[in-house]
Motif scaffolding. Structure first.
Motif, mmCIF file in Angstrom:
data_model
loop_
_atom_site.group_PDB
_atom_site.id
_atom_site.type_symbol
_atom_site.label_atom_id
_atom_site.label_comp_id
_atom_site.label_asym_id
_atom_site.label_seq_id
_atom_site.Cartn_x
_atom_site.Cartn_y
_atom_site.Cartn_z
ATOM 1 N N THR A 90 65.374 68.944 35.073
ATOM 2 C CA THR A 90 66.825 68.972 34.887
ATOM 3 C C THR A 90 67.273 68.342 33.575
ATOM 4 O O THR A 90 68.417 68.520 33.161
ATOM 5 N N GLY A 91 66.369 67.560 32.933
ATOM 6 C CA GLY A 91 66.729 66.860 31.707
ATOM 7 C C GLY A 91 67.423 65.530 31.931
ATOM 8 O O GLY A 91 67.734 64.816 30.972
ATOM 9 N N ILE A 92 67.665 65.165 33.185
ATOM 10 C CA ILE A 92 68.369 63.917 33.491
ATOM 11 C C ILE A 92 67.436 62.720 33.404
ATOM 12 O O ILE A 92 67.803 61.648 32.931
ATOM 13 N N GLY A 93 66.217 62.902 33.858
ATOM 14 C CA GLY A 93 65.244 61.821 33.888
ATOM 15 C C GLY A 93 65.177 61.165 35.255
ATOM 16 O O GLY A 93 66.189 61.059 35.967
ATOM 17 N N THR A 94 63.989 60.730 35.629
ATOM 18 C CA THR A 94 63.786 60.107 36.933
ATOM 19 C C THR A 94 62.886 58.884 36.800
ATOM 20 O O THR A 94 62.208 58.688 35.796
ATOM 21 N N ARG A 95 62.896 58.081 37.854
ATOM 22 C CA ARG A 95 61.828 57.119 38.112
ATOM 23 C C ARG A 95 61.089 57.633 39.331
ATOM 24 O O ARG A 95 61.722 57.989 40.334
ATOM 25 N N GLN A 98 81.349 77.876 56.593
ATOM 26 C CA GLN A 98 81.343 76.697 57.472
ATOM 27 C C GLN A 98 81.676 75.409 56.722
ATOM 28 O O GLN A 98 81.616 74.329 57.291
ATOM 29 N N GLY A 99 81.994 75.540 55.426
ATOM 30 C CA GLY A 99 82.279 74.369 54.622
ATOM 31 C C GLY A 99 81.046 73.628 54.158
ATOM 32 O O GLY A 99 81.127 72.459 53.756
ATOM 33 N N VAL A 100 79.897 74.289 54.190
ATOM 34 C CA VAL A 100 78.635 73.674 53.759
ATOM 35 C C VAL A 100 78.337 74.146 52.336
ATOM 36 O O VAL A 100 78.085 75.328 52.102
ATOM 37 N N GLU A 101 78.348 73.196 51.408
ATOM 38 C CA GLU A 101 78.211 73.547 49.991
ATOM 39 C C GLU A 101 76.896 73.058 49.388
ATOM 40 O O GLU A 101 76.768 72.937 48.178
ATOM 41 N N ILE A 102 75.911 72.781 50.230
ATOM 42 C CA ILE A 102 74.633 72.246 49.763
ATOM 43 C C ILE A 102 73.990 73.139 48.705
ATOM 44 O O ILE A 102 73.396 72.653 47.742
ATOM 45 N N TRP A 103 74.103 74.452 48.884
ATOM 46 C CA TRP A 103 73.389 75.396 48.011
ATOM 47 C C TRP A 103 74.296 76.062 46.979
ATOM 48 O O TRP A 103 73.826 76.897 46.201
ATOM 49 N N THR A 104 75.561 75.720 46.930
ATOM 50 C CA THR A 104 76.502 76.443 46.072
ATOM 51 C C THR A 104 76.229 76.245 44.589
ATOM 52 O O THR A 104 76.450 77.154 43.776
ATOM 53 N N ASP A 105 75.751 75.067 44.194
ATOM 54 C CA ASP A 105 75.618 74.759 42.767
ATOM 55 C C ASP A 105 74.660 75.691 42.039
ATOM 56 O O ASP A 105 74.865 75.986 40.862
ATOM 57 N N TRP A 106 73.617 76.165 42.706
ATOM 58 C CA TRP A 106 72.639 77.015 42.017
ATOM 59 C C TRP A 106 73.213 78.396 41.695
ATOM 60 O O TRP A 106 73.153 78.826 40.539
ATOM 61 N N PRO A 107 73.783 79.133 42.655
ATOM 62 C CA PRO A 107 74.405 80.417 42.284
ATOM 63 C C PRO A 107 75.619 80.242 41.382
ATOM 64 O O PRO A 107 75.887 81.096 40.527
ATOM 65 N N HIS A 160 71.720 58.163 39.170
ATOM 66 C CA HIS A 160 72.070 57.715 40.514
ATOM 67 C C HIS A 160 72.091 56.196 40.612
ATOM 68 O O HIS A 160 72.045 55.636 41.713
ATOM 69 N N VAL A 161 72.159 55.542 39.468
ATOM 70 C CA VAL A 161 72.051 54.078 39.425
ATOM 71 C C VAL A 161 73.097 53.400 40.298
ATOM 72 O O VAL A 161 72.784 52.436 41.033
ATOM 73 N N ASP A 162 74.343 53.854 40.266
ATOM 74 C CA ASP A 162 75.395 53.189 41.038
ATOM 75 C C ASP A 162 75.120 53.300 42.536
ATOM 76 O O ASP A 162 75.285 52.328 43.291
ATOM 77 N N LEU A 163 74.702 54.488 42.990
ATOM 78 C CA LEU A 163 74.393 54.680 44.402
ATOM 79 C C LEU A 163 73.225 53.791 44.811
ATOM 80 O O LEU A 163 73.286 53.085 45.829
ATOM 81 N N VAL A 164 72.145 53.812 44.023
ATOM 82 C CA VAL A 164 70.942 53.064 44.378
ATOM 83 C C VAL A 164 71.232 51.575 44.474
ATOM 84 O O VAL A 164 70.877 50.903 45.460
ATOM 85 N N GLN A 191 80.509 55.865 52.620
ATOM 86 C CA GLN A 191 79.851 56.942 51.887
ATOM 87 C C GLN A 191 79.498 56.498 50.469
ATOM 88 O O GLN A 191 80.266 55.801 49.809
ATOM 89 N N LEU A 192 78.316 56.923 50.009
ATOM 90 C CA LEU A 192 77.884 56.734 48.628
ATOM 91 C C LEU A 192 77.570 58.098 48.066
ATOM 92 O O LEU A 192 76.823 58.860 48.674
ATOM 93 N N SER A 193 78.119 58.426 46.907
ATOM 94 C CA SER A 193 77.911 59.750 46.345
ATOM 95 C C SER A 193 77.327 59.651 44.941
ATOM 96 O O SER A 193 77.435 58.626 44.267
ATOM 97 N N ALA A 194 76.721 60.760 44.518
ATOM 98 C CA ALA A 194 76.127 60.857 43.180
ATOM 99 C C ALA A 194 75.995 62.346 42.859
ATOM 100 O O ALA A 194 75.963 63.179 43.776
ATOM 101 N N PRO A 195 75.908 62.714 41.584
ATOM 102 C CA PRO A 195 75.830 64.122 41.211
ATOM 103 C C PRO A 195 74.475 64.741 41.596
ATOM 104 O O PRO A 195 73.436 64.072 41.556
#
Length: 314
Positions: free
Chosen positions: A33-38, A87-96, A262-266, A307-311
């Motif tokens: 994704t180019g974001i970077g991970t640990r 059903q209001g489920v947007e888990i997969w919407t970002d890819w299409p 995701h630093v703020d969430l973690v 709730q804790l959210s992150a992109p």
């Protein structure tokens, strides 16, 4: 990596220990994704599923109904997001949505894109399909048969791995082949996202059904809470259909990571302590594993912290 859970500790400490280990000692990497991970490699978590127990996180709200709707969608074999969006489920919407924006230059909002997917069947058929992801492989793994010299044709109905596993659990519980596989090498490149929770294996011990999920790639902050719920739900549904008692869920991660954004969430979640003992009741036993509805599930004793959210990394 992480050993069998101490029964005296709250089950969720395993998850928090893994999160802390990755954040403090993980290998920092450049990712797709180019974001970077640990990242760490080769993690393991174990959860007791007896008496309605589920690995539902309490240190943040996990939308278990959304995760359940997604899992039931997998069992249909559908690969289009239209029924999820309805059903209001947007888990997969970002890819299409990302594909549509790049292909058309139209920077439509996520909400408007989802609404159009639901309202316009032709639009959904063109832009809402994810390729042969999870459910397609689970219940309709393609089979090709000879169709003349050097030619092959695809059978109308492929292998229903879920139905086959249920049949196997009932007739041959001692088998070591109770497996549902999502990683179809020939079709990976056609998928919007190759399967992360790729391999499920089931094991009968006495009258208990245990399940193991191997996940090749795991977003611990956002994905893993849903993956744990889905895998545990899979065990619970198969156990009910096969007249077995739920035993243990074993989760194994390959590249197990946290995204750097995701630093703020973690950091917020690691300050929290787990509490509570949520349980899942399945209120009805349908004739088939493919006939469950969202109304068949009830969670009690769940009082999560905020709730804790992150992109989401696309």
């Amino acid at each position: 990596m992480l050993k069998r859970a101490d029964s005296a500790r709250h089950y969720e400490w395993q998850y928090l220990d893994l999160m802390r280990e990755i954040w403090e000692r993980g290998d920092q990497r450049v990712d797709r994704t180019g974001i970077g991970t640990r990242s760490v490699f080769g993690a393991q978590l174990r959860f007791d599923l007896s008496d309605g127990r589920m690995p539902l996180l309490t240190t943040k709200r996990v939308f278990w109904k959304t995760a359940t709707r997604e899992f039931l969608w997998f069992l249909t074999g559908d690969t289009n997001i239209r029924s999820l969006c309805a059903q209001g489920v947007e888990i997969w919407t970002d890819w299409p949505l990302d594909h549509y924006r790049k292909a058309t230059g139209d920077q439509i909002s996520r909400a408007d894109f989802s609404a159009r997917i639901v309202a316009d069947v032709a639009f959904a058929e063109k832009w809402g399909d994810l390729g042969p992801v999870y459910g397609k492989q689970w219940v309709n793994w393609p089979v090709y048969e000879p169709a003349g010299e050097g030619l092959f044709s695809q059978r109308a109905q492929g292998v229903n791995q879920v139905a086959d596993v249920i049949d196997s659990l009932r007739k041959n519980p001692g088998s070591r082949r109770h497996i549902v596989e999502g990683w179809n090498v020939a079709e990976v490149d056609q998928m919007a996202l190759p399967p992360c929770h790729k391999t499920y294996q089931f094991h009968v011990s006495g009258n208990k059904l245990n399940g193991l999920l191997y996940q090749r790639s795991c977003d611990v902050a956002l994905g893993l809470p849903f993956n744990l719920w889905g895998a545990a739900l899979f065990v619970r549904l198969l156990a009910q259909q096969c007249d077995l008692e739920p035993g243990e869920l074993v989760w194994m991660g390959g590249d197990t990571h946290l995204y750097l954004n995701h630093v703020d969430l973690v950091e917020a979640q690691l300050l929290r302590e787990p509490d509570g003992d949520p349980r899942l009741a399945i209120l009805r036993r349908p004739d088939s594993v493919f006939d469950y509805r969202i109304e068949d599930f009830e969670v009690t004793g769940y009082a999560p912290q905020g709730q804790l959210s992150a992109p989401v990394a696309v």
